[in-house]
Design an enzyme around this catalytic site. Structure first.
Site, PDB file in Angstrom:
ATOM      1  N   LYS A  31       0.834  -1.200   0.000  1.00 16.97           N
ATOM      2  CA  LYS A  31       0.000   0.000   0.000  1.00 16.97           C
ATOM      3  C   LYS A  31       0.869   1.250   0.000  1.00 16.97           C
ATOM      4  CE  LYS A  31      -3.867  -2.158   2.488  1.00 16.97           C
ATOM      5  NZ  LYS A  31      -4.553  -2.300   3.790  1.00 16.97           N
ATOM      6  N   GLN A  62      -4.857  -1.282   9.800  1.00 14.71           N
ATOM      7  CA  GLN A  62      -4.672  -2.633   9.268  1.00 14.71           C
ATOM      8  C   GLN A  62      -5.203  -3.684  10.239  1.00 14.71           C
ATOM      9  OE1 GLN A  62      -3.469  -3.414   6.160  1.00 14.71           O
ATOM     10  NE2 GLN A  62      -4.012  -5.513   6.645  1.00 14.71           N
ATOM     11  N   ASP A  78     -11.360   2.742   4.100  1.00 20.20           N
ATOM     12  CA  ASP A  78     -11.722   1.326   4.043  1.00 20.20           C
ATOM     13  C   ASP A  78     -13.227   1.138   3.876  1.00 20.20           C
ATOM     14  OD1 ASP A  78      -9.779  -0.614   3.924  1.00 20.20           O
ATOM     15  OD2 ASP A  78      -9.346  -0.581   6.065  1.00 20.20           O
TER      16      ASP A  78
END
Length: 294
Positions: free
Chosen positions: A53, A97, A120
């Protein structure tokens, strides 16, 4: 029949190039899109994913901030970090995460992220916006990537029977919500299957578009697929294989070879949905920037 391969690597690259072009235009206005990724602990898979990422973010000309902390930190410290990122005007997107260490309340942590920076798409406010069709919703990256694959490969969803195998909050449920929205990439008739579905193979065979997101290696077999259907494989699983250098091979939730013989289009694993997730993360960050500055 031999299925057309839907190439997620190539499409993901195209979307990342589009993101980079828009990021460059924003820079001309003095705006540098910023994405912060928070990693707690030493999970190897999470570290590798965060690294990819970070690299994609930098390649797109965006500011990348990686915050790492040991697994032992108290939950209160993680919440304080999120508060700081929420307050930072140079950070437009925040990603925590997962999975988090067991002593932390994942729901509480995700709720702490400012919904406007929730790239997200997991915050209940964004979930609610998605359900009601609010275009300002930040949509979960993987299902949003699947919609882009369908749209950009000319696969018609309007009026199609779409079957989603799996009802997770990360993929299955938002996937269904995206497919029933009005407009391009939506207007489908959607069935969501799960462990309590009766005669699952028959339900799957009713699909014009079959999306497998159940997390079980090669669960969807040839007899579960209608000839000519489009098959999207969201799963990625490690299967022991002594013949491989690493002792395992990666496979999806679909029995790829036999299903590819009868489907009209199919995504491979790896190289299908996976690369789209990071591409859509970058796209969501740009959306967050636009909605902040406009």
């Amino acid at each position: 029949m031999s299925a057309r391969i839907i190439d997620g690597v190539a499409l993901g690259r195209t979307i990342r190039e589009e993101v980079a072009a828009e990021a460059a235009r924003l820079k001309e206005k003095g705006i540098v899109p910023g994405l912060a990724v928070v990693l707690v602990g030493e999970n190897p898979a999470s570290k590798a994913y965060v690294g990819s990422k970070e690299k994609a973010c930098q390649e797109a000309g965006m500011r990348s901030v990686k915050v790492t902390r040991p697994a032992e930190i108290p939950e209160s410290e993680l919440l304080a970090i999120i508060d700081q990122l929420n307050a930072d005007p140079g950070i437009h997107g925040i990603l925590v995460q997962l999975p988090l260490p067991k002593h932390m309340n994942t729901e509480k942590v995700l709720l702490r992220v400012n919904p406007a920076k929730d790239v997200d798409g997991f915050h209940p406010i964004n979930v609610g916006k998605l359900v009601i069709g609010d275009p300002t919703a930040l949509r979960p990256c993987t299902p949003w990537g699947v919609i882009q694959m369908l749209l950009r490969n000319g696969i018609e969803t309007r009026g199609a029977n779409a079957v989603v195998v799996g009802r997770s909050t990360i993929v299955g449920k938002p996937m269904a919500n995206l497919l029933i929205q009005q407009g391009p990439g939506g207007d489908a008739t959607v069935t969501v299957c799960h462990s309590r579905t009766r005669d699952l193979p028959a339900v799957c065979r009713s699909a014009d578009i079959l999306i497998a997101a159940i997390g079980k290696a090669e669960f969807v077999t040839r007899d579960m697929v209608r000839p000519g259907a489009t098959v999207i494989d969201v799963g990625i699983n490690r299967v022991d294989d002594p013949s491989r250098p690493k002792g395992y091979r990666l496979t999806g939730d679909v029995e790829y070879g036999p299903v590819a013989e009868i489907a009209s289009a199919i995504t491979p694993v790896p190289g299908g949905v996976g690369p789209m997730t990071i591409a859509m993360l970058l796209a969501n960050t740009l959306q967050a920037v636009r909605q902040t500055v406009e």
